[in-house]
Design a protein around this motif. Structure first.
Motif, PDB file in Angstrom:
ATOM      1  N   LEU A 117       0.832  -1.200   0.000  1.00 22.90           N
ATOM      2  CA  LEU A 117       0.000   0.000   0.000  1.00 22.90           C
ATOM      3  C   LEU A 117       0.869   1.254   0.000  1.00 22.90           C
ATOM      4  CD1 LEU A 117      -2.775   1.378   0.228  1.00 22.90           C
ATOM      5  CD2 LEU A 117      -2.633   1.051   2.719  1.00 22.90           C
ATOM      6  N   ALA A 118       1.942   1.255   0.811  1.00 24.44           N
ATOM      7  CA  ALA A 118       2.831   2.418   0.876  1.00 24.44           C
ATOM      8  C   ALA A 118       3.522   2.679  -0.458  1.00 24.44           C
ATOM      9  CB  ALA A 118       3.875   2.198   1.975  1.00 24.44           C
ATOM     10  N   LEU A 119       3.949   1.628  -1.138  1.00 23.14           N
ATOM     11  CA  LEU A 119       4.594   1.795  -2.441  1.00 23.14           C
ATOM     12  C   LEU A 119       3.617   2.363  -3.469  1.00 23.14           C
ATOM     13  CD1 LEU A 119       6.719  -1.486  -2.568  1.00 23.14           C
ATOM     14  CD2 LEU A 119       7.592   0.867  -2.417  1.00 23.14           C
ATOM     15  N   ALA A 120       2.375   1.893  -3.405  1.00 23.05           N
ATOM     16  CA  ALA A 120       1.364   2.430  -4.318  1.00 23.05           C
ATOM     17  C   ALA A 120       1.106   3.904  -4.030  1.00 23.05           C
ATOM     18  CB  ALA A 120       0.070   1.627  -4.183  1.00 23.05           C
ATOM     19  N   ASN A 121       1.048   4.256  -2.760  1.00 25.86           N
ATOM     20  CA  ASN A 121       0.829   5.657  -2.395  1.00 25.86           C
ATOM     21  C   ASN A 121       2.005   6.531  -2.810  1.00 25.86           C
ATOM     22  OD1 ASN A 121      -1.718   5.296  -1.236  1.00 25.86           O
ATOM     23  ND2 ASN A 121      -0.841   4.719   0.745  1.00 25.86           N
ATOM     24  N   THR A 122       3.222   5.996  -2.709  1.00 29.22           N
ATOM     25  CA  THR A 122       4.413   6.743  -3.123  1.00 29.22           C
ATOM     26  C   THR A 122       4.372   7.030  -4.619  1.00 29.22           C
ATOM     27  OG1 THR A 122       5.733   5.748  -1.352  1.00 29.22           O
ATOM     28  CG2 THR A 122       6.930   6.692  -3.207  1.00 29.22           C
ATOM     29  N   ALA A 123       3.962   6.039  -5.382  1.00 30.94           N
ATOM     30  CA  ALA A 123       3.853   6.236  -6.834  1.00 30.94           C
ATOM     31  C   ALA A 123       2.810   7.292  -7.161  1.00 30.94           C
ATOM     32  CB  ALA A 123       3.509   4.911  -7.504  1.00 30.94           C
ATOM     33  N   LYS A 124       1.673   7.248  -6.474  1.00 25.23           N
ATOM     34  CA  LYS A 124       0.631   8.249  -6.700  1.00 25.23           C
ATOM     35  C   LYS A 124       1.110   9.650  -6.343  1.00 25.23           C
ATOM     36  CE  LYS A 124      -3.175   5.041  -5.749  1.00 25.23           C
ATOM     37  NZ  LYS A 124      -4.248   4.689  -4.769  1.00 25.23           N
ATOM     38  N   ALA A 125       1.914   9.747  -5.286  1.00 21.92           N
ATOM     39  CA  ALA A 125       2.408  11.055  -4.840  1.00 21.92           C
ATOM     40  C   ALA A 125       3.567  11.556  -5.695  1.00 21.92           C
ATOM     41  CB  ALA A 125       2.851  10.961  -3.378  1.00 21.92           C
ATOM     42  N   GLY A 126       4.172  10.668  -6.467  1.00 20.48           N
ATOM     43  CA  GLY A 126       5.307  11.054  -7.295  1.00 20.48           C
ATOM     44  C   GLY A 126       6.560  11.348  -6.497  1.00 20.48           C
ATOM     45  N   ALA A 127       6.679  10.771  -5.300  1.00 15.74           N
ATOM     46  CA  ALA A 127       7.838  11.022  -4.440  1.00 15.74           C
ATOM     47  C   ALA A 127       9.029  10.195  -4.911  1.00 15.74           C
ATOM     48  CB  ALA A 127       7.506  10.676  -2.995  1.00 15.74           C
ATOM     49  N   THR A 128      10.185  10.840  -5.038  1.00 14.06           N
ATOM     50  CA  THR A 128      11.385  10.156  -5.515  1.00 14.06           C
ATOM     51  C   THR A 128      12.451  10.004  -4.444  1.00 14.06           C
ATOM     52  OG1 THR A 128      12.283  12.271  -6.305  1.00 14.06           O
ATOM     53  CG2 THR A 128      11.019  10.946  -7.878  1.00 14.06           C
ATOM     54  N   ASN A 129      12.295  10.674  -3.318  1.00 13.38           N
ATOM     55  CA  ASN A 129      13.287  10.595  -2.235  1.00 13.38           C
ATOM     56  C   ASN A 129      12.785   9.724  -1.092  1.00 13.38           C
ATOM     57  OD1 ASN A 129      11.300  12.478  -1.598  1.00 13.38           O
ATOM     58  ND2 ASN A 129      12.678  13.751  -0.366  1.00 13.38           N
ATOM     59  N   VAL A 130      12.166   8.600  -1.451  1.00 15.14           N
ATOM     60  CA  VAL A 130      11.518   7.705  -0.493  1.00 15.14           C
ATOM     61  C   VAL A 130      11.987   6.277  -0.731  1.00 15.14           C
ATOM     62  CG1 VAL A 130       9.302   6.644   0.093  1.00 15.14           C
ATOM     63  CG2 VAL A 130       9.467   9.117  -0.132  1.00 15.14           C
ATOM     64  N   GLU A 131      12.192   5.539   0.349  1.00 12.08           N
ATOM     65  CA  GLU A 131      12.514   4.110   0.243  1.00 12.08           C
ATOM     66  C   GLU A 131      11.845   3.364   1.390  1.00 12.08           C
ATOM     67  OE1 GLU A 131      16.374   1.052   0.214  1.00 12.08           O
ATOM     68  OE2 GLU A 131      16.669   3.215  -0.038  1.00 12.08           O
ATOM     69  N   PHE A 132      11.181   2.257   1.062  1.00  9.27           N
ATOM     70  CA  PHE A 132      10.536   1.432   2.076  1.00  9.27           C
ATOM     71  C   PHE A 132      11.313   0.140   2.273  1.00  9.27           C
ATOM     72  CE2 PHE A 132       7.093   4.258   0.926  1.00  9.27           C
ATOM     73  CZ  PHE A 132       6.554   4.565   2.179  1.00  9.27           C
ATOM     74  N   LEU A 133      11.450  -0.258   3.524  1.00 10.80           N
ATOM     75  CA  LEU A 133      12.218  -1.436   3.907  1.00 10.80           C
ATOM     76  C   LEU A 133      11.314  -2.404   4.655  1.00 10.80           C
ATOM     77  CD1 LEU A 133      15.223   0.523   5.447  1.00 10.80           C
ATOM     78  CD2 LEU A 133      15.131  -0.427   3.132  1.00 10.80           C
ATOM     79  N   LYS A 134      11.504  -3.701   4.417  1.00  9.17           N
ATOM     80  CA  LYS A 134      10.773  -4.702   5.183  1.00  9.17           C
ATOM     81  C   LYS A 134      11.644  -5.156   6.355  1.00  9.17           C
ATOM     82  CE  LYS A 134       8.311  -9.066   5.142  1.00  9.17           C
ATOM     83  NZ  LYS A 134       7.954 -10.299   4.403  1.00  9.17           N
ATOM     84  N   GLY A 135      11.055  -5.181   7.537  1.00  7.90           N
ATOM     85  CA  GLY A 135      11.781  -5.633   8.716  1.00  7.90           C
ATOM     86  C   GLY A 135      11.041  -5.233   9.968  1.00  7.90           C
ATOM     87  N   THR A 136      11.620  -5.575  11.101  1.00 11.51           N
ATOM     88  CA  THR A 136      11.024  -5.225  12.383  1.00 11.51           C
ATOM     89  C   THR A 136      11.764  -4.053  12.999  1.00 11.51           C
ATOM     90  OG1 THR A 136      12.424  -6.689  13.722  1.00 11.51           O
ATOM     91  CG2 THR A 136      10.448  -7.649  12.719  1.00 11.51           C
ATOM     92  N   ILE A 137      11.086  -3.335  13.862  1.00 12.93           N
ATOM     93  CA  ILE A 137      11.702  -2.171  14.490  1.00 12.93           C
ATOM     94  C   ILE A 137      12.681  -2.582  15.587  1.00 12.93           C
ATOM     95  CG2 ILE A 137       9.761  -0.701  13.905  1.00 12.93           C
ATOM     96  CD1 ILE A 137       8.783  -0.897  16.774  1.00 12.93           C
ATOM     97  N   GLU A 138      12.701  -3.863  15.925  1.00  9.95           N
ATOM     98  CA  GLU A 138      13.688  -4.365  16.888  1.00  9.95           C
ATOM     99  C   GLU A 138      15.011  -4.747  16.221  1.00  9.95           C
ATOM    100  OE1 GLU A 138       9.526  -5.285  18.276  1.00  9.95           O
ATOM    101  OE2 GLU A 138      10.672  -5.769  16.454  1.00  9.95           O
ATOM    102  N   ALA A 139      15.045  -4.773  14.896  1.00  9.62           N
ATOM    103  CA  ALA A 139      16.254  -5.119  14.136  1.00  9.62           C
ATOM    104  C   ALA A 139      16.236  -4.314  12.837  1.00  9.62           C
ATOM    105  CB  ALA A 139      16.313  -6.615  13.854  1.00  9.62           C
ATOM    106  N   ILE A 140      16.578  -3.043  12.923  1.00  8.70           N
ATOM    107  CA  ILE A 140      16.455  -2.117  11.800  1.00  8.70           C
ATOM    108  C   ILE A 140      17.490  -2.442  10.723  1.00  8.70           C
ATOM    109  CG2 ILE A 140      16.566   0.306  11.107  1.00  8.70           C
ATOM    110  CD1 ILE A 140      15.761   1.005  14.027  1.00  8.70           C
ATOM    111  N   PRO A 141      17.069  -2.675   9.477  1.00 10.16           N
ATOM    112  CA  PRO A 141      18.003  -3.060   8.414  1.00 10.16           C
ATOM    113  C   PRO A 141      18.707  -1.866   7.763  1.00 10.16           C
ATOM    114  CG  PRO A 141      15.766  -3.098   7.573  1.00 10.16           C
ATOM    115  CD  PRO A 141      15.653  -2.757   9.037  1.00 10.16           C
ATOM    116  N   LEU A 142      19.392  -1.082   8.588  1.00  9.93           N
ATOM    117  CA  LEU A 142      20.181   0.058   8.113  1.00  9.93           C
ATOM    118  C   LEU A 142      21.501   0.093   8.877  1.00  9.93           C
ATOM    119  CD1 LEU A 142      17.508   2.920   7.861  1.00  9.93           C
ATOM    120  CD2 LEU A 142      18.748   1.882   5.949  1.00  9.93           C
ATOM    121  N   PRO A 143      22.556   0.645   8.264  1.00  7.63           N
ATOM    122  CA  PRO A 143      23.848   0.737   8.958  1.00  7.63           C
ATOM    123  C   PRO A 143      23.792   1.716  10.126  1.00  7.63           C
ATOM    124  CG  PRO A 143      24.094   1.018   6.574  1.00  7.63           C
ATOM    125  CD  PRO A 143      22.634   1.117   6.871  1.00  7.63           C
TER     126      PRO A 143
END
Length: 290
Positions: A117-143
């Motif tokens: 749903l978020a990816l579809a909304n991003t496309a509708k909004a035309g946002a290009t500085n957005v990235e969605f990640l799958k994961g849990t907030i207890e193990a954030i998949p970022l450096p």
């Protein structure tokens, strides 16, 4: 993770997957055990009308939060923002607008249906500085040390391991980075059992920390400048609250002098326009002159 914690997490996942499907098929959702009409305590009515009007209708309809963390965090041009439990993407899209093309907004969610749903909304909004990640907030998949601001909207209370959430949030923030969170917080006088009497876990009530527990958890993770300010009551003794805190800068020197006598200026300017002023200063260091 205990069997009970696994069951609670799965209950949360199922609840928000169902909410995403409901919005996709037409309708609205808000934080609670069953899809219900949005009221004054949860949902999109907590955003200003001019903010809601700039977003896709499905992003607004999927709003499940108890506040407006994008305003709480006071986002600035060029910052990198992470939304914990990003749902249908309303706070990510608002963040992307606030930080502008030189900044970036990340959304993290464990639910496939919400991510779609978020990816579809991003496309509708035309946002290009957005990235969605799958994961849990207890193990954030970022450096580590890569994010300027972490936001979250009525999600941390749903975690089965809040100390891990605080530790991971601290890890991914850059020194000097901050959190601006909306969450449900309980009066210190309420026991765990009394919180559960006021609402269930997936309804954002039973899993809420008290004010004292929230402060202690953030402090144990290393945060300073902790502020927790209630905004409105969502149940007897339970409040939507604004939570702010900062990851301290360790070994920092005086900006005006670089720790020596004499003036100093950055030794070089970044060629990459996407690099923020803070990043440039950290990378370049200071060149002192008499």
């Amino acid at each position: 993770m205990s069997e009970q914690s696994i069951d609670l997490r799965e209950s949360v996942r199922q609840r928000y997957a169902a909410a995403a499907v409901q919005v996709t098929e037409g309708g609205s959702a808000c934080c609670g055990p069953e899809p219900v009409e949005v009221d004054e305590n949860f949902g999109s009515t907590l955003y200003a009308a001019d903010e809601r009007d700039t977003l896709p209708a499905d992003a607004v309809a999927a709003s499940l939060g108890c506040g407006n963390p994008t305003a709480v965090a006071e986002l600035r041009e060029g910052e990198r923002v992470l939304d914990l439990g990003s749902g249908g993407g309303i706070d990510v899209l608002l963040s992307a607008r606030r930080v502008g093309p030189r900044g970036k907004a990340y959304g993290l969610d464990m639910t496939e249906e919400m991510l779609a749903l978020a990816l579809a909304n991003t496309a509708k909004a035309g946002a290009t500085n957005v990235e969605f990640l799958k994961g849990t907030i207890e193990a954030i998949p970022l450096p580590a040390d890569t994010i300027d601001v972490v936001i979250s909207n009525c999600v941390i209370n749903l975690s089965v391991d809040k100390s891990a959430v605080f530790a991971e949030t601290f890890r991914v923030l850059r020194p000097g980075g901050r959190i601006g969170v909306s969450d449900v917080v309980a009066d210190d006088t309420l026991t765990t059992e009394q919180r559960a009497e006021r609402g269930d876990y997936v309804g954002c009530i039973a899993g809420a920390l008290s004010f004292a527990e929230y402060r202690a958890g953030l402090a144990a993770a290393g945060f300073t400048g902790i502020e927790i300010v209630p905004t409105h009551q969502v149940a007897d003794g339970m409040h939507s609250a604004i939570v702010r805190a900062t990851k301290p800068i360790t070994g920092a020197t005086d900006d005006s002098c670089c720790g020596v006598t004499g003036c100093c200026t950055p030794s070089e300017q970044p060629a990459d326009p996407s690099v923020t002023a803070g990043e440039a200063k950290s990378a370049a260091g200071c060149a002192c002159r008499n």
